[in-house]
Motif scaffolding. Sequence first.
Motif, PDB file in Angstrom:
ATOM      1  N   ASP A  99      22.126 -86.975  24.305  1.00  0.00           N
ATOM      2  CA  ASP A  99      20.901 -86.123  24.167  1.00  0.00           C
ATOM      3  C   ASP A  99      19.844 -86.365  25.045  1.00  0.00           C
ATOM      4  O   ASP A  99      18.606 -86.012  24.761  1.00  0.00           O
ATOM      5  CB  ASP A  99      20.429 -86.525  22.573  1.00  0.00           C
ATOM      6  N   LEU A 100      20.063 -87.004  26.410  1.00  0.00           N
ATOM      7  CA  LEU A 100      18.893 -87.191  27.111  1.00  0.00           C
ATOM      8  C   LEU A 100      18.581 -85.866  28.046  1.00  0.00           C
ATOM      9  O   LEU A 100      19.893 -85.359  28.415  1.00  0.00           O
ATOM     10  CB  LEU A 100      19.516 -88.409  28.133  1.00  0.00           C
ATOM     11  N   ARG A 101      17.630 -85.539  28.331  1.00  0.00           N
ATOM     12  CA  ARG A 101      17.041 -84.334  29.062  1.00  0.00           C
ATOM     13  C   ARG A 101      16.162 -84.806  30.068  1.00  0.00           C
ATOM     14  O   ARG A 101      15.086 -85.425  29.812  1.00  0.00           O
ATOM     15  CB  ARG A 101      16.834 -83.202  28.329  1.00  0.00           C
ATOM     16  N   LEU A 102      16.170 -84.311  31.327  1.00  0.00           N
ATOM     17  CA  LEU A 102      15.399 -84.331  32.343  1.00  0.00           C
ATOM     18  C   LEU A 102      14.100 -83.207  32.277  1.00  0.00           C
ATOM     19  O   LEU A 102      14.680 -81.827  32.274  1.00  0.00           O
ATOM     20  CB  LEU A 102      15.837 -84.343  33.771  1.00  0.00           C
ATOM     21  N   PHE A 103      12.740 -83.570  32.253  1.00  0.00           N
ATOM     22  CA  PHE A 103      12.024 -82.658  32.549  1.00  0.00           C
ATOM     23  C   PHE A 103      11.022 -82.772  33.545  1.00  0.00           C
ATOM     24  O   PHE A 103      10.609 -83.720  33.798  1.00  0.00           O
ATOM     25  CB  PHE A 103      10.998 -82.543  31.139  1.00  0.00           C
ATOM     26  N   VAL A 104      10.640 -81.725  34.342  1.00  0.00           N
ATOM     27  CA  VAL A 104      10.076 -81.695  35.471  1.00  0.00           C
ATOM     28  C   VAL A 104       8.686 -80.517  35.145  1.00  0.00           C
ATOM     29  O   VAL A 104       9.035 -79.497  35.036  1.00  0.00           O
ATOM     30  CB  VAL A 104      10.646 -81.430  36.829  1.00  0.00           C
ATOM     31  N   VAL A 105       7.678 -81.019  35.079  1.00  0.00           N
ATOM     32  CA  VAL A 105       6.408 -80.088  34.570  1.00  0.00           C
ATOM     33  C   VAL A 105       5.346 -80.153  35.764  1.00  0.00           C
ATOM     34  O   VAL A 105       4.918 -81.276  36.047  1.00  0.00           O
ATOM     35  CB  VAL A 105       5.842 -80.622  33.360  1.00  0.00           C
ATOM     36  N   ALA A 106       4.924 -79.113  36.120  1.00  0.00           N
ATOM     37  CA  ALA A 106       4.015 -78.723  36.976  1.00  0.00           C
ATOM     38  C   ALA A 106       2.682 -78.791  36.240  1.00  0.00           C
ATOM     39  O   ALA A 106       2.588 -78.033  35.015  1.00  0.00           O
ATOM     40  CB  ALA A 106       3.999 -77.604  37.777  1.00  0.00           C
ATOM     41  N   LYS A 130       3.872 -74.938  34.274  1.00  0.00           N
ATOM     42  CA  LYS A 130       5.289 -74.650  34.375  1.00  0.00           C
ATOM     43  C   LYS A 130       6.107 -75.828  34.063  1.00  0.00           C
ATOM     44  O   LYS A 130       6.086 -76.781  34.503  1.00  0.00           O
ATOM     45  CB  LYS A 130       5.578 -74.007  35.933  1.00  0.00           C
ATOM     46  N   MET A 131       7.207 -75.487  33.401  1.00  0.00           N
ATOM     47  CA  MET A 131       8.285 -76.518  33.272  1.00  0.00           C
ATOM     48  C   MET A 131       9.426 -75.896  33.841  1.00  0.00           C
ATOM     49  O   MET A 131      10.147 -75.156  33.713  1.00  0.00           O
ATOM     50  CB  MET A 131       8.603 -76.587  31.732  1.00  0.00           C
ATOM     51  N   LEU A 132       9.546 -76.760  35.285  1.00  0.00           N
ATOM     52  CA  LEU A 132      10.505 -76.475  36.159  1.00  0.00           C
ATOM     53  C   LEU A 132      11.950 -76.344  35.606  1.00  0.00           C
ATOM     54  O   LEU A 132      12.989 -75.903  36.060  1.00  0.00           O
ATOM     55  CB  LEU A 132      10.365 -77.176  37.510  1.00  0.00           C
ATOM     56  N   CYS A 154      14.923 -78.933  41.502  1.00  0.00           N
ATOM     57  CA  CYS A 154      14.426 -77.792  41.076  1.00  0.00           C
ATOM     58  C   CYS A 154      13.259 -77.288  41.884  1.00  0.00           C
ATOM     59  O   CYS A 154      12.657 -78.000  42.721  1.00  0.00           O
ATOM     60  CB  CYS A 154      13.823 -77.827  39.682  1.00  0.00           C
ATOM     61  N   GLN A 155      12.867 -76.001  41.906  1.00  0.00           N
ATOM     62  CA  GLN A 155      12.094 -75.213  42.630  1.00  0.00           C
ATOM     63  C   GLN A 155      11.137 -74.301  41.664  1.00  0.00           C
ATOM     64  O   GLN A 155      11.905 -73.694  40.794  1.00  0.00           O
ATOM     65  CB  GLN A 155      12.343 -74.599  43.709  1.00  0.00           C
ATOM     66  N   TRP A 156      10.033 -74.208  42.209  1.00  0.00           N
ATOM     67  CA  TRP A 156       8.883 -72.938  41.540  1.00  0.00           C
ATOM     68  C   TRP A 156       8.113 -72.528  42.584  1.00  0.00           C
ATOM     69  O   TRP A 156       7.506 -73.398  43.349  1.00  0.00           O
ATOM     70  CB  TRP A 156       8.557 -73.684  40.300  1.00  0.00           C
ATOM     71  N   THR A 157       7.805 -71.287  42.474  1.00  0.00           N
ATOM     72  CA  THR A 157       6.689 -70.667  43.181  1.00  0.00           C
ATOM     73  C   THR A 157       5.302 -70.689  42.522  1.00  0.00           C
ATOM     74  O   THR A 157       5.563 -69.984  41.552  1.00  0.00           O
ATOM     75  CB  THR A 157       7.110 -69.261  43.728  1.00  0.00           C
ATOM     76  N   LEU A 158       4.603 -71.535  42.952  1.00  0.00           N
ATOM     77  CA  LEU A 158       3.082 -71.727  42.254  1.00  0.00           C
ATOM     78  C   LEU A 158       2.764 -70.546  41.897  1.00  0.00           C
ATOM     79  O   LEU A 158       2.676 -69.361  42.687  1.00  0.00           O
ATOM     80  CB  LEU A 158       2.408 -72.654  43.116  1.00  0.00           C
ATOM     81  N   SER A 159       2.119 -70.347  40.648  1.00  0.00           N
ATOM     82  CA  SER A 159       1.171 -69.169  40.076  1.00  0.00           C
ATOM     83  C   SER A 159       0.375 -69.752  39.059  1.00  0.00           C
ATOM     84  O   SER A 159       0.846 -70.693  38.400  1.00  0.00           O
ATOM     85  CB  SER A 159       2.321 -68.247  39.676  1.00  0.00           C
ATOM     86  N   ASN A 160      -0.673 -68.788  38.747  1.00  0.00           N
ATOM     87  CA  ASN A 160      -1.410 -69.088  37.420  1.00  0.00           C
ATOM     88  C   ASN A 160      -2.200 -70.158  37.701  1.00  0.00           C
ATOM     89  O   ASN A 160      -2.618 -70.859  36.749  1.00  0.00           O
ATOM     90  CB  ASN A 160      -0.581 -69.245  36.345  1.00  0.00           C
ATOM     91  N   PHE A 161      -2.505 -70.916  39.016  1.00  0.00           N
ATOM     92  CA  PHE A 161      -3.162 -71.995  38.874  1.00  0.00           C
ATOM     93  C   PHE A 161      -4.806 -71.646  39.444  1.00  0.00           C
ATOM     94  O   PHE A 161      -4.778 -70.567  40.380  1.00  0.00           O
ATOM     95  CB  PHE A 161      -2.847 -72.814  40.267  1.00  0.00           C
ATOM     96  N   TYR A 162      -5.583 -72.228  38.786  1.00  0.00           N
ATOM     97  CA  TYR A 162      -6.965 -71.914  39.394  1.00  0.00           C
ATOM     98  C   TYR A 162      -7.353 -72.761  40.628  1.00  0.00           C
ATOM     99  O   TYR A 162      -8.126 -72.136  41.253  1.00  0.00           O
ATOM    100  CB  TYR A 162      -8.031 -72.260  38.072  1.00  0.00           C
TER     101      TYR A 162
END
Length: 186
Positions: A99-106, A130-132, A154-162
């Motif tokens: 039941d272990l999960r890895l979370f990467v959060v911006a 964003k939860m990558l 994991c990757q993510w294109t940044l968006s919604n940042f002030y």
Amino acid sequence: NDAVTITYHWYFPSQKDPFYMANPDEAVARANYYGITGVPAIFFNGERGRTQGDMLDAPIDYLLQQPDQLQLSVEASLSGQLLTVHTDVLPKGIESTDDLRLFVVAVEERVEFGESQPNGERSWNYVMRKMLTGPEGQPLEITPSQTVPAQYDCQWTLSNFYDESELGIVTFVQNVATGEVLATVY
């Protein structure tokens, strides 16, 4: 400096909360996971805590005294708008890896507005952007006796940042059956 915070914005008290509107599916998924029925709400390792400031020290101090069960090593890079995060996970005295999960959060570390927003606030800290790994996290493929780290990217294109200079990365491993967070890197 000893605790990591992520604030997930919900549709209450206002469905026009700018952080909720930027990422409603992930915010609702995490609220559902924790069984949120009202805000503010705070959780320590899956357990509901009290939101008064003087009630925060005791659970944090207790959790800091617990031995590490996993070793996390995280490398993040930003190239233009593309965020790439590499995580190594190594068991360290853990009895079960079920039941272990890895979370990467911006997160956006600090957001300030000059005037109150629809939720009545003007400033926020550590807002989930964003939860990558998605709101359910990345299932870990490790065993308690493993001696070589498991690797996840994991990757993510940044968006919604002030303000992209306020980008922070929170990486954690959570037992999704109990809510317990076993390791965190900020």
